[in-house]
Write an enzyme that holds these catalytic residues in place. Structure first.
Site, PDB file in Angstrom:
ATOM      1  N   HIS A  55       0.826  -1.222   0.000  1.00  0.00           N
ATOM      2  CA  HIS A  55       0.000   0.000   0.000  1.00  0.00           C
ATOM      3  C   HIS A  55       0.858   1.269   0.000  1.00  0.00           C
ATOM      4  CE1 HIS A  55      -3.856  -2.115   0.596  1.00  0.00           C
ATOM      5  NE2 HIS A  55      -3.151  -2.941   1.330  1.00  0.00           N
ATOM      6  N   ASN A 128     -10.351  -2.610   2.553  1.00  0.00           N
ATOM      7  CA  ASN A 128     -10.040  -2.648   1.124  1.00  0.00           C
ATOM      8  C   ASN A 128     -11.313  -2.325   0.342  1.00  0.00           C
ATOM      9  OD1 ASN A 128      -7.283  -3.334   1.014  1.00  0.00           O
ATOM     10  ND2 ASN A 128      -7.720  -5.501   1.307  1.00  0.00           N
ATOM     11  N   TYR A 338       0.415  -4.236  11.649  1.00  0.00           N
ATOM     12  CA  TYR A 338       0.250  -2.842  11.212  1.00  0.00           C
ATOM     13  C   TYR A 338       0.921  -1.864  12.168  1.00  0.00           C
ATOM     14  CZ  TYR A 338      -2.513  -3.894   7.137  1.00  0.00           C
ATOM     15  OH  TYR A 338      -2.894  -4.343   5.909  1.00  0.00           O
TER      16      TYR A 338
END
Ligand code: NDP
Length: 480
Positions: A55, A128, A338
């Site tokens: 990303h 997403n 993350y």
């Protein structure tokens, strides 16, 4: 005309000359004592931070979320507490595989991330534009991403690697079908849906838990490019999404999405023929209908892209009271990975950066570390440990999630449900009309260029199992 501000060094001292080096003599060497030159060059060397491994290429804007329907019987989250309630948000959209600066309109899944600055801390919805994903276990994530990135020797993307992995991973078929369908290349972030994808949970003031799926439905309508159209666009501009999103907001054309949720009572999870925590499965709308919650509107471009889009750090670990996790294995892996990525990429105190800083009071006992640029948060220097008698911040048991009952042995389970990996991809295929199916076949054939026949055959067997017409159509498009 307004008087210009004085140029200074980063330490605030005025700069006498920003054009000419300090030299010994007319042709002489530059002096080390020209520290303003040294500072300028040193800063340029440090203008980049590690780009996201996935990303990396992204676009974002600020906006508001407004509640339009009361769902407080399912969740005590204050962001949903009453109709009309507004919460500031920061969005970031992205492609998965391309590096920063890659062409925006490549066929890929799009990231759809939102940070809700709620009154009980930040809630991040890190989703997403697809309701499912390629894998159902975090173990597979690094390998899957390697197949999307560059080959170690050729430094090129590899169709062989992608289809090798997918053909050996039948759970990917649902997401592969979406990726190769019309929705694989949205024309701009405004023209696609967003999904939380994972199953999360809600819990209410009575201690009841519900499983929940989040859907953000575009109010602009779906718009997509064919492969040929996307190739033309890339020939004209690689920055299509930034141009479209930034341009629309500057013109006052604020994009909107309707947030809908699917709610599943906690005990239903044992009864559904599909594992409701499997990231490769959707919950059919017929079983769990969409319930309207509110409207998301993007209405402000950040003044500084780097500060608010590159520095934006979303993590599924950021939840607030009333919103919880689920046993979804990929969600559990992302809760770690993350926040870990951001600590590496941005630094220990990344949550204090303007993009990430909560709009509510932040009181914790984490101490020093790189770029600790904020002082003792709660204004009492004696309370630097816990527990203490110094009036430092204390825990609040009232925000403890209701207990979750778990039943089962610890082992590595086979991922099986009654549904299997072919039913839902087949259902999606059967929703498409003839033109949509033909484009799906052609897109797959194009993406299989150069792939070994053995791998293609393995993948065709998966298409056959989803629907015989699916396999037959791809075979024909491949002239097999
Ligand atoms: P429904 O007929 O109730 O809904 C079909 C869904 O498919 C709609 O949400 C629609 O999105 C979406 N859709 C249409 N074209 C595409 C595409 N090319 N790629 C991705 N999604 C698309 O179906 P069911 O709920 O009974 O599910 C049938 C199949 O629909 C599933 O197997 C799944 O593949 C797909 N789907 C289901 C979703 C769900 O949460 N139940 C969500 C998304 C897809 P929209 O409303 O925006 O047009």
């Amino acid at each position: 005309m307004a008087k210009s501000k004085k140029l200074t060094t980063s330490a605030g001292a005025p700069v006498s000359n920003n054009q000419k080096s300090l030299t010994a003599g007319n042709r002489g060497p530059v002096l080390m004592q020209d520290y303003k030159l040294l500072e300028k060059l040193a800063h340029q060397n440090r203008e980049r931070i590690p780009e996201r491994v996935v990303h990396a290429n992204g676009w974002g804007a600020m906006g508001t979320f407004t509640v339009t329907n009361d769902i407080s019987k399912y969740t005590r989250a204050k962001v949903f507490s009453e109709v009309g309630k507004q919460t500031e948000i920061l969005s970031r959209f992205s492609t998965v595989a391309g590096e920063a600066g890659a062409a925006d309109t490549e066929r890929d899944v799009r990231g759809f991330s939102l940070k809700f600055y709620t009154e009980e801390g930040n809630w991040d919805m890190v989703g997403n534009n697809t309701p499912v994903f390629f894998i159902r276990d975090g173990y597979k994530f690094p390998d899957f991403i390697h197949t999307q990135k560059r080959h170690p020797k050729t430094n090129l993307r590899s169709n062989e690697a992608m289809w090798d992995f997918w053909s050996l991973t039948p759970e990917s078929l649902h997401q592969v079908t979406i990726l190769m369908s019309d929705r694989g290349i949205p024309t701009a972030p405004m023209f696609m849906n967003g999904y939380g994808s994972h199953t999360y949970s809600f819990w209410n003031n009575d201690g009841e838990r519900f499983w929940v799926k989040f859907h953000f439905k575009t109010q602009q309508g779906h718009q997509h490019y064919t492969n040929a159209e996307a190739a033309t666009v890339i020939g004209e501009t690689r920055e299509k999404y930034q141009e479209e999103l930034y341009g629309a907001i500057e013109k006052g054309e604020f994009p909107k999405w309707k947030l809908m949720v699917q709610i599943m009572p906690e005990t239903d999870a044992e009864k559904t023929p599909y594992n409701p925590f499997d990231l490769t499965r959707v919950w059919p709308h017929g079983d769990y209908p969409l319930l309207e919650v509110g409207i998301l509107e993007l209405n402000k471009n950040p003044e500084n892209y780097f500060q608010y889009v590159e520095n934006a750090a979303y993590s599924p670990s950021n939840i607030v009271p009333g919103i919880g996790f689920s046993p979804d294995k990929v969600l559990q892996a992302r809760i770690f990975s993350y926040a870990d990525a951001h600590r590496y990429r941005l630094g220990t105190h990344y949550e204090a950066l303007p993009a990430n800083a909560a709009k509510t009071e932040v009181n914790h006992y984490h101490k020093d570390g790189a770029m600790r640029f904020f002082s003792n948060d709660f204004g009492n220097p004696d309370a630097y440990y816990e527990p203490n008698t110094k009036n430092g911040p204390v825990e609040d048991p009232s925000v403890e999630e209701p207990p979750m009952k778990i039943d089962g042995d610890i082992t590595r389970y086979e991922d099986q449900d009654q549904l299997g990996d072919y039913k839902q991809p087949g259902d999606l295929f059967r929703l498409f009309n003839d033109e949509q199916k033909q484009r799906l076949f052609n897109n797959i054939a194009a993406a299989m260029q150069g792939v070994s026949l053995e791998i293609i055959e393995k993948q065709l067997a998966h298409f056959d199992k989803a629907d015989p017409a699916y396999g037959a159509g791809v075979r024909k498009a491949l002239n097999l």
